[in-house]
Design a protein around this motif. Structure first.
Motif, PDB file in Angstrom:
ATOM      1  N   ALA A 143      -0.302  14.632  -7.452  1.00 58.72           N
ATOM      2  CA  ALA A 143      -0.991  13.654  -6.596  1.00 58.72           C
ATOM      3  C   ALA A 143      -2.105  12.984  -7.384  1.00 58.72           C
ATOM      4  N   GLU A 144      -1.743  11.911  -8.095  1.00 56.34           N
ATOM      5  CA  GLU A 144      -2.708  11.270  -8.984  1.00 56.34           C
ATOM      6  C   GLU A 144      -2.813   9.763  -8.786  1.00 56.34           C
ATOM      7  N   SER A 145      -1.807   9.140  -8.182  1.00 60.12           N
ATOM      8  CA  SER A 145      -1.780   7.678  -8.068  1.00 60.12           C
ATOM      9  C   SER A 145      -1.362   7.271  -6.666  1.00 60.12           C
ATOM     10  N   THR A 146      -1.948   6.171  -6.198  1.00 64.03           N
ATOM     11  CA  THR A 146      -1.764   5.707  -4.826  1.00 64.03           C
ATOM     12  C   THR A 146      -0.449   4.967  -4.638  1.00 64.03           C
ATOM     13  N   GLN A 155      -8.881   1.805  -1.210  1.00 63.49           N
ATOM     14  CA  GLN A 155      -8.873   0.832  -0.130  1.00 63.49           C
ATOM     15  C   GLN A 155      -7.444   0.503   0.323  1.00 63.49           C
ATOM     16  N   LEU A 156      -6.454   0.868  -0.484  1.00 65.10           N
ATOM     17  CA  LEU A 156      -5.067   0.542  -0.177  1.00 65.10           C
ATOM     18  C   LEU A 156      -4.347   1.690   0.511  1.00 65.10           C
ATOM     19  N   ARG A 157      -5.094   2.766   0.830  1.00 62.41           N
ATOM     20  CA  ARG A 157      -4.536   3.883   1.584  1.00 62.41           C
ATOM     21  C   ARG A 157      -5.114   3.877   2.995  1.00 62.41           C
ATOM     22  N   PRO A 158      -4.327   4.241   3.998  1.00 64.40           N
ATOM     23  CA  PRO A 158      -4.858   4.293   5.360  1.00 64.40           C
ATOM     24  C   PRO A 158      -5.887   5.407   5.491  1.00 64.40           C
ATOM     25  N   HIS A 159      -6.849   5.217   6.406  1.00 64.40           N
ATOM     26  CA  HIS A 159      -7.888   6.230   6.617  1.00 64.40           C
ATOM     27  C   HIS A 159      -7.791   6.776   8.020  1.00 64.40           C
ATOM     28  N   ARG A 196      -0.968   7.696   2.781  1.00 62.40           N
ATOM     29  CA  ARG A 196      -2.065   8.645   2.561  1.00 62.40           C
ATOM     30  C   ARG A 196      -1.798   9.534   1.346  1.00 62.40           C
ATOM     31  N   ALA A 197      -0.571  10.016   1.234  1.00 60.88           N
ATOM     32  CA  ALA A 197      -0.236  10.915   0.135  1.00 60.88           C
ATOM     33  C   ALA A 197      -0.116  10.140  -1.172  1.00 60.88           C
ATOM     34  N   ARG A 237      10.156   5.581  -0.989  1.00 60.48           N
ATOM     35  CA  ARG A 237       9.100   6.516  -0.592  1.00 60.48           C
ATOM     36  C   ARG A 237       9.693   7.856  -0.138  1.00 60.48           C
ATOM     37  N   HIS A 238      10.807   7.799   0.591  1.00 67.30           N
ATOM     38  CA  HIS A 238      11.458   9.042   0.997  1.00 67.30           C
ATOM     39  C   HIS A 238      11.938   9.822  -0.228  1.00 67.30           C
TER      40      HIS A 238
END
Length: 460
Positions: A62-65, A456-460, A70-71, A52-53
């Protein structure tokens, strides 16, 4: 005359959501939920953080989770990141055969490309079924006798399944699917050195690198880049250079039953041979009221080919006194000892402090592995083992296990699978969010966009 790659592209194109039986759709949802749960549990691992780093430094559209983040990032980087999370615990699904096969590694690529392409839930299901079908066909058809014994990493087969699955989500026709396969297969063969001895952390990224490269291959084919269409049968192609031989009739046979229905879920967090050993040993101690401290010796009997192929690995100090999680997870002796001492075998049994647990290590020293020709008739369709426990008083107990919990002939119930997901997802998701993911996957075929799930797999 058509090349094998052209025939593969036509075979992949023939798999359509509208023709899938209801049970195949249902099982695809189960495969997806299990893969996402295993990936979420690997979110905080060292390899996943490093990836991730890296992708943050590299940047990308920025197209895929990226699960748990979040990003978003570009689809091939999301494939690499999410596949690395999925591989870390080695808790993912598998398909029986002489060489390991984990077709769930098609799923991160399918999710990432579906999100980029704005594909529907039904298109995602179709792509996952395609990926599993092609991947397993290569496991069954390619190699002399298999690619692992020839020094190649089993995930190499993703270079065929991922470009076909991802290419379908991109709307590629058979001609461009052929080129996607040809490009990927030219550049993605991976060596099996990372599975030998003390397992390096780079093994966590192996499947993801192959899959990410295959996604790039599909994107290149979409833009008109061509590859060698005779990539399979040419003098410098996959058959001669890598596999040694390929059963073309088996590889290209029309789809009659879907191989995704033959995939096994890991109930215990260990390799397939240890699944049956742990299941048999736990059953014996429960049935006979034994404790691990009652045991004088434990013998695990294996099919002769499996024993001969891996004897030097399983008896290596790196497996009997593992120094990292991967080596412990790939050790029958350590996994069995940890399961017997704790009465369960999940991710917690491979914590760093557990690798030095004197109770577990004392039991490891009482475990031996031996060949038993009587088990050969069941191999490789079943990762069969016979476990013999000898108590301190001299009494012995034996159990032969063909199909542990989670095997497709002894499947987990939906609730057992959901509970596995909840247990693994809590590393990243709240209980309420995990339940929403379960419910969203259950209605995947109703979603107009697969992004409803990935959100749903990204934090809110």
């Amino acid at each position: 005359m058509k090349t094998i790659a052209q025939s593969l592209a036509e075979l992949a194109s023939s798999i359509r959501y509208g023709a899938l039986p209801a049970e195949v759709v249902a099982e695809t949802k189960r495969r997806l939920l299990d893969a996402v749960g295993c990936a979420l549990a690997g979110h905080d691992s060292g390899p996943a953080r490093a990836i991730r780093h890296l992708i943050s430094d590299l940047g990308g559209r920025a197209e895929s989770t990226v699960f748990g983040e979040r990003a978003r990032t570009s689809c091939e980087k999301a494939t690499l990141a999410n596949s690395t999370m999925l591989r870390y615990l080695d808790y993912m699904d598998s398909h029986a055969g002489p060489d390991p096969c984990h077709p769930c590694f098609n799923i991160p690529a399918c999710l990432a490309v579906a999100e980029r392409a704005g594909a529907s839930g039904r298109a995602l299901i179709e792509a996952i079924v395609t990926g599993y079908e092609i991947h397993i066909r290569f496991q069954e058809s390619a190699g002399d006798p298999d690619i692992g014994s020839r020094g190649w990493f089993s995930g190499t087969h993703l270079q065929f399944s991922v470009p076909l699955a991802a290419g379908k989500l991109l709307g590629l026709d058979p001609e461009r699917l052929t080129h996607a396969v040809a490009i990927a297969a030219t550049h993605s063969n991976s060596l099996n050195a990372l599975s030998r001895g003390s397992i390096p952390s780079s093994k966590s990224i192996a499947d993801g690198m192959i899959a990410a490269n295959a996604v790039v291959a599909a994107l290149l084919a979409e833009r008109g880049i061509t590859g060698p269409q005779d990539i399979m049968e040419s003098r410098g192609g996959f058959i001669r250079a890598v596999a040694g031989k390929v059963d073309g009739d088996r590889l290209l046979a029309p789809v009659q039953t879907y191989r995704i229905m033959e995939v096994n879920t890991k109930y215990f967090n260990t390799i397939r041979m240890a699944q049956t050993a742990v299941a048999g040993a736990l059953r014996l101690v429960q049935e006979h009221g034994l404790k691990w401290t009652d045991l004088a010796s434990v013998t695990v009997y294996l099919p002769t080919r499996e024993h001969a192929s891996h004897e030097g690995i399983w008896n290596d100090p790196s497996r009997l006194r593992p120094q990292n999680r991967d080596s412990a997870n790939h050790s029958i002796a350590f996994s069995l000892a940890a399961g017997l001492v704790d009465g369960e075998l999940g991710p917690e049994q491979y914590r760093e402090e557990k690798l030095r647990d004197p109770d577990v290590l004392s039991l490891v020293d009482k475990i031996s592995l031996q060949a038993d020709p009587a088990l050969d008739a069941h191999w490789p369709k079943a990762a069969v083992t016979r476990v013999a426990l000898r108590a301190r008083g001299g009494k012995s107990y034996e159990a032969t296990t063909l199909y542990p919990p989670g095997h497709h002939r002894n499947p987990l119930t939906d609730e057992q699978l959901n509970e596995k997901f909840r247990r693994l997802a809590k590393a990243v998701l709240s209980a309420a969010r995990a339940q929403r993911v379960i419910e969203t996957v259950a209605r995947l075929d109703e979603l107009s966009s697969a992004a409803e799930l990935t959100r749903q797999l990204r934090p809110h």
